[in-house]
Design a protein around this motif. Sequence first.
Motif, PDB file in Angstrom:
ATOM      1  N   PRO A  62       0.812  -1.222   0.000  1.00 10.70           N
ATOM      2  CA  PRO A  62       0.000   0.000   0.000  1.00 10.70           C
ATOM      3  C   PRO A  62       0.841   1.265   0.000  1.00 10.70           C
ATOM      4  N   LEU A  63       2.162   1.135   0.177  1.00 12.99           N
ATOM      5  CA  LEU A  63       3.037   2.303   0.213  1.00 12.99           C
ATOM      6  C   LEU A  63       3.744   2.557  -1.109  1.00 12.99           C
ATOM      7  N   THR A  64       3.884   1.512  -1.956  1.00 12.20           N
ATOM      8  CA  THR A  64       4.589   1.663  -3.230  1.00 12.20           C
ATOM      9  C   THR A  64       3.784   1.214  -4.444  1.00 12.20           C
ATOM     10  N   GLY A  65       2.744   0.413  -4.248  1.00 14.58           N
ATOM     11  CA  GLY A  65       1.993  -0.125  -5.378  1.00 14.58           C
ATOM     12  C   GLY A  65       2.706  -1.249  -6.095  1.00 14.58           C
ATOM     13  N   LEU A  66       3.825  -1.741  -5.549  1.00 10.43           N
ATOM     14  CA  LEU A  66       4.575  -2.842  -6.148  1.00 10.43           C
ATOM     15  C   LEU A  66       4.248  -4.160  -5.453  1.00 10.43           C
ATOM     16  N   PRO A  67       4.390  -5.277  -6.150  1.00 12.60           N
ATOM     17  CA  PRO A  67       4.202  -6.566  -5.472  1.00 12.60           C
ATOM     18  C   PRO A  67       5.198  -6.699  -4.332  1.00 12.60           C
ATOM     19  N   ALA A  68       4.713  -6.909  -3.144  1.00 14.93           N
ATOM     20  CA  ALA A  68       5.591  -7.000  -1.976  1.00 14.93           C
ATOM     21  C   ALA A  68       4.793  -7.492  -0.782  1.00 14.93           C
ATOM     22  N   ARG A  69       5.502  -8.139   0.123  1.00 10.61           N
ATOM     23  CA  ARG A  69       4.896  -8.508   1.403  1.00 10.61           C
ATOM     24  C   ARG A  69       4.876  -7.262   2.281  1.00 10.61           C
ATOM     25  N   SER A  70       3.727  -6.967   2.845  1.00  9.70           N
ATOM     26  CA  SER A  70       3.613  -5.797   3.710  1.00  9.70           C
ATOM     27  C   SER A  70       4.062  -6.168   5.113  1.00  9.70           C
ATOM     28  N   GLY A  71       5.300  -5.844   5.442  1.00  9.15           N
ATOM     29  CA  GLY A  71       5.838  -6.158   6.754  1.00  9.15           C
ATOM     30  C   GLY A  71       5.547  -5.072   7.764  1.00  9.15           C
ATOM     31  N   PRO A  72       6.131  -5.188   8.970  1.00 12.50           N
ATOM     32  CA  PRO A  72       5.944  -4.155   9.993  1.00 12.50           C
ATOM     33  C   PRO A  72       6.491  -2.810   9.515  1.00 12.50           C
ATOM     34  N   VAL A  73       5.863  -1.743   9.973  1.00 14.61           N
ATOM     35  CA  VAL A  73       6.272  -0.401   9.569  1.00 14.61           C
ATOM     36  C   VAL A  73       7.380   0.091  10.496  1.00 14.61           C
ATOM     37  N   LEU A  74       8.503   0.461   9.894  1.00 11.55           N
ATOM     38  CA  LEU A  74       9.623   1.047  10.611  1.00 11.55           C
ATOM     39  C   LEU A  74       9.864   2.440  10.054  1.00 11.55           C
ATOM     40  N   THR A 199       2.668  -2.688  13.996  1.00 10.60           N
ATOM     41  CA  THR A 199       1.654  -2.730  12.950  1.00 10.60           C
ATOM     42  C   THR A 199       2.285  -2.933  11.580  1.00 10.60           C
ATOM     43  N   HIS A 200       1.670  -3.810  10.785  1.00 10.80           N
ATOM     44  CA  HIS A 200       2.112  -3.999   9.411  1.00 10.80           C
ATOM     45  C   HIS A 200       1.562  -2.880   8.529  1.00 10.80           C
ATOM     46  N   ALA A 201       2.193  -2.701   7.376  1.00 11.34           N
ATOM     47  CA  ALA A 201       1.787  -1.639   6.462  1.00 11.34           C
ATOM     48  C   ALA A 201       0.332  -1.816   6.052  1.00 11.34           C
ATOM     49  N   LYS A 202      -0.378  -0.702   5.998  1.00 15.85           N
ATOM     50  CA  LYS A 202      -1.792  -0.736   5.620  1.00 15.85           C
ATOM     51  C   LYS A 202      -2.083   0.443   4.691  1.00 15.85           C
ATOM     52  N   ASP A 203      -3.304   0.521   4.237  1.00 12.60           N
ATOM     53  CA  ASP A 203      -3.723   1.579   3.330  1.00 12.60           C
ATOM     54  C   ASP A 203      -3.635   2.934   4.032  1.00 12.60           C
ATOM     55  N   ILE A 204      -2.825   3.850   3.470  1.00 14.39           N
ATOM     56  CA  ILE A 204      -2.754   5.207   4.024  1.00 14.39           C
ATOM     57  C   ILE A 204      -3.243   6.239   3.002  1.00 14.39           C
ATOM     58  N   GLY A 205      -4.032   5.780   2.046  1.00 10.57           N
ATOM     59  CA  GLY A 205      -4.667   6.700   1.110  1.00 10.57           C
ATOM     60  C   GLY A 205      -4.052   6.763  -0.266  1.00 10.57           C
ATOM     61  N   PHE A 206      -2.852   6.220  -0.463  1.00 10.15           N
ATOM     62  CA  PHE A 206      -2.209   6.266  -1.774  1.00 10.15           C
ATOM     63  C   PHE A 206      -2.941   5.354  -2.752  1.00 10.15           C
ATOM     64  N   ARG A 207      -2.993   5.779  -4.015  1.00 15.02           N
ATOM     65  CA  ARG A 207      -3.534   4.954  -5.084  1.00 15.02           C
ATOM     66  C   ARG A 207      -2.527   4.929  -6.226  1.00 15.02           C
ATOM     67  N   PHE A 208      -2.376   3.769  -6.856  1.00 13.96           N
ATOM     68  CA  PHE A 208      -1.383   3.572  -7.906  1.00 13.96           C
ATOM     69  C   PHE A 208      -2.070   3.080  -9.173  1.00 13.96           C
ATOM     70  N   GLY A 209      -1.566   3.516 -10.304  1.00 21.73           N
ATOM     71  CA  GLY A 209      -2.154   3.085 -11.562  1.00 21.73           C
ATOM     72  C   GLY A 209      -1.857   4.079 -12.669  1.00 21.73           C
ATOM     73  N   PRO A 210      -2.628   4.041 -13.754  1.00 18.53           N
ATOM     74  CA  PRO A 210      -2.376   4.936 -14.891  1.00 18.53           C
ATOM     75  C   PRO A 210      -2.466   6.400 -14.479  1.00 18.53           C
ATOM     76  N   ALA A 211      -1.671   7.222 -15.145  1.00 16.92           N
ATOM     77  CA  ALA A 211      -1.684   8.656 -14.866  1.00 16.92           C
ATOM     78  C   ALA A 211      -2.924   9.301 -15.470  1.00 16.92           C
ATOM     79  N   PRO A 212      -3.327  10.455 -14.939  1.00 13.88           N
ATOM     80  CA  PRO A 212      -4.420  11.198 -15.584  1.00 13.88           C
ATOM     81  C   PRO A 212      -4.062  11.569 -17.021  1.00 13.88           C
ATOM     82  N   PRO A 320      -9.631  10.459  -8.042  1.00 12.05           N
ATOM     83  CA  PRO A 320      -8.385   9.997  -7.426  1.00 12.05           C
ATOM     84  C   PRO A 320      -7.195  10.203  -8.366  1.00 12.05           C
ATOM     85  N   LEU A 321      -6.075  10.670  -7.813  1.00 15.43           N
ATOM     86  CA  LEU A 321      -4.876  10.889  -8.617  1.00 15.43           C
ATOM     87  C   LEU A 321      -3.892   9.768  -8.316  1.00 15.43           C
TER      88      LEU A 321
END
Length: 337
Positions: A62-74, A199-212, A320-321
Amino acid sequence: MTGARGHRRPGAAVTAALLCAVTAAGLHGCSDPGPSEPTPTPTPPPASRPAPTSPLPAGVSPLTGLPARSGPVLAVKIDNVPPARPHTGLTDADLVYVEQVESGQTRLMAVYASKLPDRVGPVRSARESDLALLRQFGRPVLAYSGAQSALTPLLEAAPLHLVTESGDPGAFLRDPRRAAPHNLYLRPDRALAAAPDATHAKDIGFRFGPAPADGTPVNSRTVRFPAVRYTFAWAPAEHAWRVTMDGRSDGPLKPATVVVQQVTVKPSRFRDFTGAVSPYTVTTGSGTAQVLRDGKAYEARWNRPDANAGTTYTTPAGAPLNFAPGQVWVLLTGTGT
């Protein structure tokens, strides 16, 4: 200050008593305790209501939009005066915040959840602004080197796992090739071992995908703080923005998305050891921003209703941007920066 692992959160009464005691002792920064979080400065509402956003797909950070395991937030507070550069471990951060501190300088807050480097630093002290900024992550780990004495009770009362050199010396090391205080480095794996229930990484409002569809082509963008300037130059072959600070490269820093977020920066309740008032960066409320991705700049609006919520970014029309997948930098700048 002690530590960091599994400390008990004092109740509101205990925290208030501690702050009053500090005030009575005449320590810096207790002239007016005020509310625990400053009231956001109101800004005009967006042109239309933001469109609903879809949940993030499974298996994607949820922080980069890349395939990844969301581990604890440091989260690690990193020094950024010229003697502290080049930095170590920033290329592996999912997210980097830039915030203003005393004398017009800046500090970095690097956030890790997908990948951990061997070491990060140089590590420096926390600020009051960090309390509200980190609430969106739940109960993350915060690694730092110290804090103004009157701020310490608020850090200990916050939903944070605090990791410091005094509380967890095994999580830190000193680089003999550098002069103090720019020689303290964190071992991230040991920092997370000190807080197994972070706490593991969670949705903080970022959205990833095609540009406007729109956007203004931009080869480079310079963001100026009172005493520091950051330049982001688009590198098409790498599909990323190369970062320079005060005209010098800081290694292979190549975020995919850069957010220049206009915020209110006002005096904190606290002072540093020289007596200078620390700036407070207000990260709740709403306002304007510029999002850099794919060699273009997009005008945006940001909205964060309260400290427990994440920040959403929308077009001026309210859609959404999307960010480009990859590392994200958010520069929290005052109006006109």
